[in-house]
Design a protein around this motif. Structure first.
Motif, mmCIF file in Angstrom:
data_model
loop_
_atom_site.group_PDB
_atom_site.id
_atom_site.type_symbol
_atom_site.label_atom_id
_atom_site.label_comp_id
_atom_site.label_asym_id
_atom_site.label_seq_id
_atom_site.Cartn_x
_atom_site.Cartn_y
_atom_site.Cartn_z
ATOM 1 N N UNK A 177 -19.102 0.878 18.722
ATOM 2 C CA UNK A 177 -20.519 0.963 18.373
ATOM 3 C C UNK A 177 -20.696 0.681 16.881
ATOM 4 N N UNK A 178 -21.542 -0.298 16.602
ATOM 5 C CA UNK A 178 -21.991 -0.548 15.231
ATOM 6 C C UNK A 178 -23.349 0.146 15.086
ATOM 7 N N UNK B 22 -28.284 -4.519 8.713
ATOM 8 C CA UNK B 22 -28.729 -3.398 9.553
ATOM 9 C C UNK B 22 -28.464 -3.676 11.039
ATOM 10 N N UNK B 23 -27.231 -3.978 11.343
ATOM 11 C CA UNK B 23 -26.859 -4.415 12.695
ATOM 12 C C UNK B 23 -26.423 -3.238 13.559
ATOM 13 N N UNK B 24 -26.933 -3.190 14.777
ATOM 14 C CA UNK B 24 -26.528 -2.187 15.768
ATOM 15 C C UNK B 24 -26.096 -2.903 17.047
ATOM 16 N N UNK B 25 -24.881 -2.615 17.488
ATOM 17 C CA UNK B 25 -24.312 -3.273 18.673
ATOM 18 C C UNK B 25 -23.462 -2.289 19.453
ATOM 19 N N UNK C 279 -21.188 -1.707 3.680
ATOM 20 C CA UNK C 279 -21.992 -1.168 2.588
ATOM 21 C C UNK C 279 -22.810 0.021 3.068
ATOM 22 N N UNK C 280 -23.335 -0.097 4.285
ATOM 23 C CA UNK C 280 -24.101 0.982 4.906
ATOM 24 C C UNK C 280 -23.756 1.027 6.391
ATOM 25 N N UNK C 281 -24.016 2.180 7.025
ATOM 26 C CA UNK C 281 -23.838 2.306 8.457
ATOM 27 C C UNK C 281 -22.452 2.773 8.854
ATOM 28 N N UNK C 282 -22.253 2.906 10.163
ATOM 29 C CA UNK C 282 -20.991 3.405 10.707
ATOM 30 C C UNK C 282 -20.458 2.476 11.797
ATOM 31 N N UNK D 272 -28.530 -10.156 14.783
ATOM 32 C CA UNK D 272 -28.269 -10.608 16.151
ATOM 33 C C UNK D 272 -29.592 -11.022 16.778
ATOM 34 N N UNK D 273 -29.699 -12.299 17.133
ATOM 35 C CA UNK D 273 -30.939 -12.818 17.721
ATOM 36 C C UNK D 273 -31.074 -12.437 19.191
ATOM 37 N N UNK D 274 -29.941 -12.353 19.906
ATOM 38 C CA UNK D 274 -29.973 -11.959 21.318
ATOM 39 C C UNK D 274 -28.562 -11.623 21.779
ATOM 40 N N UNK D 275 -28.449 -10.587 22.586
ATOM 41 C CA UNK D 275 -27.196 -10.245 23.261
ATOM 42 C C UNK D 275 -27.461 -10.275 24.755
ATOM 43 N N UNK D 276 -26.671 -11.052 25.483
ATOM 44 C CA UNK D 276 -26.891 -11.135 26.923
ATOM 45 C C UNK D 276 -25.718 -11.854 27.571
ATOM 46 N N UNK D 277 -25.743 -11.913 28.911
ATOM 47 C CA UNK D 277 -24.725 -12.666 29.636
ATOM 48 C C UNK D 277 -24.929 -14.159 29.365
ATOM 49 N N UNK D 278 -23.888 -14.979 29.543
ATOM 50 C CA UNK D 278 -24.062 -16.421 29.326
ATOM 51 C C UNK D 278 -25.210 -17.019 30.134
ATOM 52 N N UNK D 279 -25.348 -16.602 31.386
ATOM 53 C CA UNK D 279 -26.412 -17.154 32.239
ATOM 54 C C UNK D 279 -27.789 -16.817 31.683
#
Length: 379
Positions: free
Chosen positions: A24-25, A40-43, A75-78, A231-238
């Motif tokens: 987890x980001x 400021x990325x969360x994944x 720099x920031x975050x965990x 991150x513009x989008x996270x999804x399956x390839x399809x």
């Protein structure tokens, strides 16, 4: 490993609210002076995923990989692995291994010693190292090359040695930074499937950085499309291909045609979009669009039919002149110039020999597509 569908055996932990991510980001930012590489990325990344980071040079994907490996500090975050914050854990103590594009094999060592190097550094016994090296050699099918030096191997074989060395320590997570970039096209395609089979067999979580769209679409359970540190989008390839969230994602993955217009009507899921030239197009949208708002019709070239006669059974059609044809063996891409000067790309499979092609340069043609072939994008 399947990543889409409705059957119970489908691998899609990201759709399970009770599933806990392996990685987890949380609000991660990485700055170099005034430059923000990650913003400021969360994944969330789940166990056994083959996760791809895809984007142009400088988008932050390799920085993200290095943060996870411990070669850079946020720099920031965990950053959490298995629920534990690893931000202050040194690289050699993380349950992570990294395979570099250059492979970084030791030229003076044999294949077997390269594979066992990390185990020796950990102080494992000779018998334990020998057993694990033998397992890895069998896994990557290089048993007969154990005594060879890296310079005596092909590019594909060196790649497998580097992979075996990365997996020898049983990491929870394997990071791959452009691992197939040095291979020729055919070998790269074959190795992609080898990687997929190996990852599924071992159950190790793979995270790959690549700029190769086809590679990401082939190997990944999910893809994160990155742009300027976000991150513009996270999804399956399809879903990335068929249902992009915006024009950036749509344009980054494969070819696409855009027609800008104004929403003039919507009934249920059917949208009417009027172009600047006053032509109406029909398309479907799962979300409501405001009347008089601007939207873009996005359609892939392979979903467009090319014909000399106007199609009677389709509401979406355009007329133009064939400006150019790109022949790619199995398919041909037609560049059709519209009356307003815009170019539309359409693709067709080459079912006939080239000399018998029905449509050629300077022909007047009709382009058409079904009501569900295109999607509406608002950004």
């Amino acid at each position: 490993m399947a990543a889409s569908g409705n059957t119970s055996d489908v691998f899609a932990p990201w759709n399970d609210a009770s599933a806990t991510p392996l990685i987890r980001f949380e609000g991660v930012t990485k700055r170099y002076g005034d430059f923000t590489a990650i913003d400021n990325l969360t994944l969330d990344i789940y166990e056994r995923e083959f996760y791809a980071l895809l984007g142009p040079s400088g988008c932050g994907k390799t920085t993200l990989l290095r943060l996870l490996a411990g070669f850079e500090e946020a720099t920031e975050g965990r950053i959490l692995i298995g629920g534990k914050d690893i931000s202050k854990v040194p690289p050699n103590q993380r349950p992570v291994n990294m395979m570099f594009q250059s492979y970084a094999l030791f030229p003076h060592m044999s294949v077997a010693k390269n594979i066992g190097f990390g185990l020796k550094q950990e102080g494992r016994s000779k018998d334990e190292i020998a057993q694990r090296v033998a397992e890895m050699l069998t896994l990557v099918q290089l048993q007969e090359f154990a005594k060879r030096k890296p310079h005596q191997l092909s590019g594909g074989q060196r790649q497998r040695v580097a992979l075996a060395r990365s997996l020898a320590k049983n990491p929870k997570l394997l990071l791959l930074d452009e691992p197939l970039g040095a291979l020729d096209k055919k070998l790269r395609e074959r190795t992609q499937f080898e990687l997929m089979n190996l990852q599924e067999k071992l159950g190790v979580t793979f995270m790959i950085v690549t700029h190769d769209q086809e590679e990401a679409m082939t190997v990944a359970s999910r893809i994160a499309i990155m742009d300027k540190g976000i991150v513009a989008q996270v999804d399956t390839p399809a879903m990335i291909y068929e249902a992009p969230k915006n024009r950036y994602v749509s344009d980054f993955i494969g070819d696409v045609n855009f027609i800008e217009g104004t929403v003039t009507a919507q009934q249920d899921h059917e949208i009417t979009l009027q172009s600047a030239a006053g032509q109406d197009f029909i398309l479907h949208s799962d979300k409501p669009l405001a009347i008089s708002s601007t939207a873009w019709l996005a359609i892939r070239p392979e979903k467009i039919a090319v014909s000399k006669e106007p199609p009677e059974d389709r509401r979406n059609k355009l007329q133009g002149i064939v400006d150019d044809i790109a022949y790619s063996g199995s398919i041909s891409t037609y560049h059709v110039r519209l009356s307003n000067g815009d170019l539309i790309k359409a693709q067709m499979t080459n079912q006939r020999r080239l000399s018998n092609r029905a449509i050629t340069w300077e022909d007047n043609v009709w382009l058409s597509w079904t009501d569900t072939a295109a999607i509406a994008l608002t950004e």
